[in-house]
Design a protein around this motif. Structure first.
Motif, mmCIF file in Angstrom:
data_model
loop_
_atom_site.group_PDB
_atom_site.id
_atom_site.type_symbol
_atom_site.label_atom_id
_atom_site.label_comp_id
_atom_site.label_asym_id
_atom_site.label_seq_id
_atom_site.Cartn_x
_atom_site.Cartn_y
_atom_site.Cartn_z
ATOM 1 N N SER A 18 0.830 -1.192 0.000
ATOM 2 C CA SER A 18 0.000 0.000 0.000
ATOM 3 C C SER A 18 0.867 1.244 0.000
ATOM 4 O O SER A 18 1.856 1.315 0.716
ATOM 5 N N VAL A 20 0.205 5.372 0.340
ATOM 6 C CA VAL A 20 -0.743 6.469 0.535
ATOM 7 C C VAL A 20 -0.399 7.561 -0.472
ATOM 8 O O VAL A 20 0.732 8.041 -0.541
ATOM 9 N N ALA A 36 -5.306 5.603 -1.054
ATOM 10 C CA ALA A 36 -4.179 4.676 -1.030
ATOM 11 C C ALA A 36 -4.194 3.822 -2.296
ATOM 12 O O ALA A 36 -5.256 3.394 -2.756
ATOM 13 N N ASP A 38 -3.289 0.425 -3.531
ATOM 14 C CA ASP A 38 -3.033 -0.895 -2.951
ATOM 15 C C ASP A 38 -2.848 -1.944 -4.043
ATOM 16 O O ASP A 38 -3.585 -1.960 -5.035
#
Length: 193
Positions: A18, A20, A36, A38
């Motif tokens: 992940s 951000v 985020a 991911d």
């Protein structure tokens, strides 16, 4: 408001990768709390976790994702899922056989006391109805070398090399990309005063 630490692995698992992209902590983007980027391997999930008083907009960029809550939903690249956690829920999201890349976008709930709900917008293109008056999301897709002129707002370009902000005007990328535009009521919330 329960915004779990995205990327925290489930018990006994490595967990998703992940990054951000955006996380204003001053209320400057109104209801937008965090985005985020991911990446989950095949069959990898977040682990069962709780949400309360938050809306989660999941933009599936690649692969597939199974949402495990209520009736569940299988999501494919191009789909946008809107989860309204309201008074609370426990759920999981698990990648399909080819893994998944998903933008998890967290918004402060517009209806924190309402029952939880989930909606899926298949092959989203153009304006996506988020069911709230203070936020709009526009989704566009650019093929390599194609020019896309997004509407005004907070513009993010998601390509193979990550997610980056765009300062305005036409978007032209070397590879395929998804272009997101957030139009937000950025009036400062009462908690940010």
């Amino acid at each position: 408001m329960d915004v779990p630490p995205v990327g925290a692995p489930a018990e006994g698992a490595e967990g998703p990768a992940s990054r951000v992209v955006l996380a204003p902590d001053d209320g400057s983007l109104g209801p937008l709390l965090r985005i985020a980027d991911d990446r989950l391997g095949p069959g990898e999930g977040y682990g069962r976790h709780d949400h309360r008083a938050v809306d989660v907009v999941a933009v599936v960029l690649a692969g597939g994702l199974q949402h495990r809550w209520g009736r569940g939903a299988d999501l494919a690249a191009g789909d946008v899922a809107v989860l309204r956690a309201g008074a609370g829920l426990t759920h999981d999201e698990v990648a399909g056989d080819r893994g998944a890349r998903v933008l998890q976008c967290y918004l402060r709930s517009a209806a924190p006391a309402e029952p939880a709900a989930h909606a899926v917008h298949r092959s989203a293109a153009g304006w996506v109805d988020l069911g709230r008056p203070d936020t709009r999301l526009w989704v566009g897709h650019a093929e390599p070398g194609e020019e896309v002129v997004p509407p005004a707002g907070l513009v993010l370009v998601a390509g193979d090399d990550g997610v980056r902000p765009h300062d305005g005007g036409a978007v032209r990328t070397g590879g395929a990309a998804t272009v997101l535009v957030w139009q937000l009521d950025a009036g400062r919330p009462s908690w940010a005063c």
